[in-house]
Design a protein around this motif. Structure first.
Motif, short mmCIF file in Angstrom:
data_model
loop_
_atom_site.label_atom_id
_atom_site.label_comp_id
_atom_site.label_asym_id
_atom_site.label_seq_id
_atom_site.Cartn_x
_atom_site.Cartn_y
_atom_site.Cartn_z
N TYR A 250 50.57 105.54 -52.85
CA TYR A 250 50.23 104.55 -51.84
C TYR A 250 51.38 103.56 -51.74
N SER A 251 51.37 102.79 -50.66
CA SER A 251 52.42 101.79 -50.46
C SER A 251 51.78 100.41 -50.32
N PRO A 252 52.28 99.43 -51.08
CA PRO A 252 51.75 98.07 -50.98
C PRO A 252 52.44 97.25 -49.88
N HIS A 253 53.22 97.91 -49.02
CA HIS A 253 54.03 97.17 -48.05
C HIS A 253 53.17 96.35 -47.09
N TYR A 254 52.09 96.94 -46.57
CA TYR A 254 51.24 96.21 -45.62
C TYR A 254 50.67 94.95 -46.28
N LEU A 255 50.17 95.08 -47.51
CA LEU A 255 49.57 93.94 -48.20
C LEU A 255 50.60 92.85 -48.44
N ARG A 256 51.82 93.24 -48.83
CA ARG A 256 52.86 92.25 -49.07
C ARG A 256 53.24 91.54 -47.78
N GLN A 257 53.34 92.30 -46.69
CA GLN A 257 53.66 91.68 -45.41
C GLN A 257 52.56 90.73 -44.96
N SER A 258 51.31 91.15 -45.18
CA SER A 258 50.18 90.30 -44.80
C SER A 258 50.22 88.97 -45.55
N ARG A 259 50.49 89.04 -46.84
CA ARG A 259 50.54 87.81 -47.63
C ARG A 259 51.71 86.93 -47.22
N SER A 260 52.83 87.55 -46.86
CA SER A 260 53.99 86.76 -46.46
C SER A 260 53.73 86.03 -45.14
N GLN A 261 52.88 86.61 -44.27
CA GLN A 261 52.57 85.95 -43.00
C GLN A 261 51.77 84.67 -43.22
#
Length: 263
Positions: A250-261
């Protein structure tokens, strides 16, 4: 935004307060790695019945306008003992008097017929039974007063996919001015019933602004930006893939981007 709470009119202060929860116990474990699924589950708040830890109730649709409500208390052994039951028989054509037959099932209680009927009304709305046929209306422990221009939407619990699943009528109420008593209206088939406990949510609510929404087509420049951002996201997602001990990637990229927003 601030939403004010007021409580079940028959049992004020009894029951768990609304709670936001992104997990669902019966979803596969890999759902934990799907942030959009958990965000959907966490939309709004779970609502609970006005029960204490020692109480539970069960309501069943028996067909032909008959319902049975059973109220139980937990024994020291941990089992639940039925205290009373109410058989509700609706009039033919649903117009006329509702018949309510009360049976006291435990010798340990001092409750009488009136006590039983009053307590039952803390949990269900007898007048809303069979609207539509098979429907039951379950009361929540908590009611909501929203800010000016905001409504409350009452829904079943999102992403509870274990069968059988009773359908529920979703309603939207202008709770900024209307003092709505929270209820969730499920529709059962004959022989089906719903059991509850103090820590089992009976529905979910979320809040939406009462404003008009307009739509338009994207411009060519906006479409190009969408295409570019999509390609960039796919590259970053692939570059950040993680392998779990059980072989799931899996990739945590979406979650990291969401938190950065939000930061």
């Amino acid at each position: 935004m601030e939403v004010r709470l007021f409580y079940n009119s028959v049992r004020p202060g009894v029951g768990m307060k609304p709670h936001r929860e992104g997990l669902r116990p019966l979803l596969p474990q890999h759902a934990r790695h799907c942030p959009v699924l958990e965000a959907g589950s966490a939309l709004g708040f779970l609502v609970y019945p006005p029960l204490t830890e020692k109480e539970s109730f069960h309501i069943e649709f028996q067909g032909e306008g008959r319902y049975q409500f059973i109220y139980s208390l937990k024994k020291p052994t941990g089992d639940f003992e039925p205290i009373f039951s109410v058989t509700i028989v609706l009039p033919v054509g649903t117009i006329g008097m509702i018949k309510e037959d009360v049976s006291i099932l435990s010798r340990k209680t001092a409750m009488n017929r009136n006590d039983a009927l009053r307590l039952m009304r803390a949990f269900i709305v007898p007048e809303d039974l069979a609207t539509p046929p098979g429907a039951i209306a379950m009361r929540g422990a908590t009611n909501f007063r929203t800010p000016q221009g905001w409504d409350t939407v009452y829904t079943p619990i999102f992403n509870m996919i274990d069968r059988p699943v009773a359908p529920m009528l979703v309603v939207r109420v202008e709770t900024d001015w209307y003092a709505h008593e929270t209820e969730f209206r499920y529709v059962l088939q004959p022989g089906e019933g719903i059991s509850t406990a103090h820590n089992m949510p009976i529905g979910q609510v979320f809040f939406v602004p009462r404003e008009e929404i307009t739509m338009r087509d994207c411009t060519n420049e906006e479409l190009e930006e969408i295409r570019r951002s999509k390609e960039e996201f796919v590259r970053e997602k692939e570059a950040q893939k993680i392998m779990t001990p059980h072989g799931l990637s899996y990739s945590p990229h979406y979650l990291r981007q969401s938190r950065s927003q939000r930061s």
